[in-house]
Design an enzyme around this catalytic site. Structure first.
Site, PDB file in Angstrom:
ATOM      1  N   HIS A   1       0.797  -1.279   0.053  1.00 46.24           N
ATOM      2  CA  HIS A   1       0.045   0.099  -0.010  1.00 46.24           C
ATOM      3  C   HIS A   1       0.956   1.299  -0.040  1.00 46.24           C
ATOM      4  O   HIS A   1       1.827   1.329   0.621  1.00 46.24           O
ATOM      5  CB  HIS A   1      -0.977  -0.030   1.062  1.00 46.24           C
ATOM      6  CG  HIS A   1      -2.080  -0.830   1.186  1.00 46.24           C
ATOM      7  ND1 HIS A   1      -2.967  -1.147   2.053  1.00 46.24           N
ATOM      8  CD2 HIS A   1      -2.853  -1.389  -0.057  1.00 46.24           C
ATOM      9  CE1 HIS A   1      -3.834  -1.913   1.711  1.00 46.24           C
ATOM     10  NE2 HIS A   1      -3.597  -2.088   0.467  1.00 46.24           N
ATOM     11  N   GLU A   2       0.398   2.435  -0.728  1.00 50.12           N
ATOM     12  CA  GLU A   2       0.966   3.519  -0.787  1.00 50.12           C
ATOM     13  C   GLU A   2       2.425   3.490  -1.245  1.00 50.12           C
ATOM     14  O   GLU A   2       3.269   4.109  -0.586  1.00 50.12           O
ATOM     15  CB  GLU A   2       0.740   4.348   0.422  1.00 50.12           C
ATOM     16  CG  GLU A   2      -0.709   4.510   0.970  1.00 50.12           C
ATOM     17  CD  GLU A   2      -1.244   4.991  -0.033  1.00 50.12           C
ATOM     18  OE1 GLU A   2      -1.091   5.891  -1.201  1.00 50.12           O
ATOM     19  OE2 GLU A   2      -2.841   4.766  -0.606  1.00 50.12           O
ATOM     20  N   GLY A   3       2.799   2.695  -2.150  1.00 50.48           N
ATOM     21  CA  GLY A   3       4.192   2.879  -2.520  1.00 50.48           C
ATOM     22  C   GLY A   3       5.092   1.365  -1.871  1.00 50.48           C
ATOM     23  O   GLY A   3       5.260   1.425  -0.767  1.00 50.48           O
TER      24      GLY A   3
END
Length: 598
Positions: free
Chosen positions: A448-450
């Site tokens: 998640h998120e990078g």
């Protein structure tokens, strides 16, 4: 009975005995608050999370959202929980007073959020994405956009999303193809697809506010040509009431191993399923200036990255507490050397290896909680200090810590969940116990998120070298201040200060060695082990900070802190030596291997 979501005692220690959160209430920005209001918010969060979020966590997992081709269906308990969240004022607690929020210090609202993430990661995703969306618009939206979209989100009537990835692009945002065509009325029409959109479609609230990255035809190539748009599920009438359906629809749902209670959608924009104003195209409203969308979106993404780390921490923490309870109650085996089978069995916590696993979990989850709350305290510093130098220092520290705060908990609190399963033995693999779901939920957070690798490139490729390494230098200087204070105390604090001092030196030396040839490909080939090593060094620093705060205090709680710190310094920090050696050697193994032999 003590909560198995989080330790309220640990939060009290971190917030008040270590981070001096009460001092924030003496600042004008937080002058409406006191120790009493902060404690009341924490107690309310624990109660609502326990009563409204935790009870349907397993049902949310077993009965994930489904799409019938027209509507997305979510179990009704989710909507009831979100109503309770809004009705109690928690949806507004951390938002600015200018939009009707409670302007709670961010470090306290982060602690409150952790209760909900521990209780039900799937349901908690809806309000926390919404808060990030609202904060982005507060920072970069127009007054009209704030009135139109932010106020209903603060009230809990609308939810929000972030729409970045596309099926063909993934994390490579320069390759997105969603386009935004300008109209004569100042509106845009968007056409394209977005993938992996959490909370992307549902009927839990009146409306959904999508923040969408798209390219305006004729703009610069790559990321420089990306703009940001508000694209609501429903358009609004002039009086703010819900109007016609916008041309954004789910094409299907993704079914993940964890986070099953959060809708995750593939969204189509502008395919003509709906025709607002009589024609195809999803109506969107430009946020800020054209071609600045990625810069604006990072306002939400950076917050979301720390939020992912906080969520990973919370799920690791509740798994630890549940495995601790289990180990105290589960009778199995006898003490070492006891040969008489007639002797009673003992709780498994009496066995050394079980205590090892519990102590490892404790060192990970309490270290991770210290990390994410420290970052939240830096946010408060940037928001409330009147000293520009202090504000800049906090901003730089937060900048360098963000990739670590995202990735370290996402790696090591998953390891804590793995150990929680192991403590449960064969029962740990069964759905009758919570720990197997916690592991599945938490395993998504390294992506998640990078991803882990993206955060590593950010740390070694950007944060460690920007402005002649000013961010990394400041981080090391700040940690060395802790080393100096710990040395003055003597004893184990001084011993650990010496170990940390050596690791801080290696952190700087290794970054320099990695870049010695000036070749980014060589320097960043081993960025991931550098991120992992520096993450351990940072958490060791924060354990030393906790030891200094606990110095001279007696009781089981403080003895537990000292035991967890001892474990981390003696069992975990030594891991960093070989990792630093590898990075400093500029090893080319992963750089030179041919894809054909894999």
């Amino acid at each position: 009975m003590a909560s198995t979501l989080l330790s309220a005692r640990d939060l009290q220690f971190l917030l008040y005995e270590w981070l001096d959160t009460e001092e924030l209430t003496s600042r004008s920005h937080y002058a409406d608050h006191s120790r009493e209001t902060l404690d009341a918010a924490l107690e309310l969060a624990e109660r609502v999370a326990t009563d409204h979020f935790a009870p349907h966590n397993k049902a949310n997992d077993a009965n994930e959202p489904h799409f019938d081709g027209e509507r997305v269906h979510v179990i009704p308990e989710v909507g009831k929980a979100l109503e309770a969240y809004a009705e109690t004022g928690l949806s507004a607690a951390g938002m600015p007073a200018s939009v009707g929020g409670g302007q709670l210090p961010h470090v306290v609202s982060s602690a409150c959020s952790a209760y909900f993430q521990a209780a039900n990661l799937g349901t908690s995703a809806y309000p926390f994405l919404t808060a990030g969306n609202a904060r982005l618009l507060l920072a970069h939206g127009s007054p009209e956009q704030i009135d139109t979209w932010v106020l209903p989100m603060v009230e809990g009537r609308f939810t929000g999303t972030m729409c970045l990835s596309e099926p063909q692009a993934g994390s490579s945002l320069s390759d997105i193809t969603t386009r935004a065509e300008a109209g004569e009325d100042g509106e845009y029409r968007l056409f394209g697809n977005k993938m992996w959109i959490s909370a992307g479609d549902h009927e839990l609230t009146e409306n959904i506010v999508h923040l969408v990255l798209a390219k305006i035809p004729g703009g610069p190539p790559g990321v420089k040509g990306i703009s940001l748009f508000v694209v609501p599920k429903y358009l609004l009438e002039e009086d703010g009431s819900i109007g016609e359906r916008n041309d954004v629809v789910p094409a299907g749902l993704n079914h993940k191993m964890g986070y099953r209670g959060t809708v995750n959608a593939l969204l189509n924009f502008g395919e003509g399923r709906h025709t607002p104003g009589g024609r195809a195209g999803a109506v969107g409203y430009l946020v800020g200036e054209p071609h600045q969308g990625l810069k604006y979106m990072f306002h939400m993404m950076n917050g979301a990255r720390i939020g992912v780390g906080a969520g990973a921490t919370a799920v690791g923490y509740t798994g630890y507490l549940k495995s601790l309870d289990y180990a105290r109650e589960r009778l199995q085996g006898r003490p070492m050397g006891a040969k008489d089978p007639a002797q009673p069995q003992v709780p498994i916590i009496e066995h050394t290896d079980v205590r090892r696993m519990l102590l490892a979990q404790k060192s990970y989850v309490e270290g991770a909680l210290a990390l994410v709350l420290y970052c939240a305290r830096l946010v408060d510093e940037t928001a409330s200090t009147e000293d520009e130098g202090v504000r800049r220092r906090a901003h730089l520290l937060l900048d360098v810590l963000t990739p670590i705060a995202k990735s370290w908990p996402s790696q090591w609190c998953v390891e804590a969940n793995d150990l929680a399963i192991q403590v449960h033995g064969g029962y740990g693999y069964t759905r009758e116990y919570d720990v197997e779901q916690h592991y599945r939920d938490n395993r998504l957070n390294p992506i998640h998120e990078g991803t882990h690798g993206i955060q590593a490139l950010d740390l070694l490729g950007r944060k460690a070298v920007l402005d002649d390494g000013a961010r990394l230098t400041l981080l090391l200087e700040t940690a060395r201040e802790t080393v100096a204070r710990a040395r003055e105390l003597g004893g184990s604090e001084a011993e650990y200060a010496g170990l940390l001092s050596a690791a801080l030196d290696r952190t700087a030396e290794t970054a320099a060695a990695a870049w010695a040839e000036g070749d980014p490909a060589v320097a960043l080939a081993n960025a991931t082990p550098y991120l992992e090593a520096v993450g351990h060094v940072v958490v060791a620093w924060l354990w030393l900070e906790q030891l200094v705060a606990a110095h001279g205090r007696e009781g089981g709680f403080y003895e537990g802190k000292r035991a967890a710190a001892a474990y981390f310094f003696r069992h975990e920090l030594p891991r960093t030596g070989p990792q630093f050696d590898l990075v400093a050697s500029r090893d080319r193994t992963v750089l030179d291997v041919s894809p054909d032999v894999l």
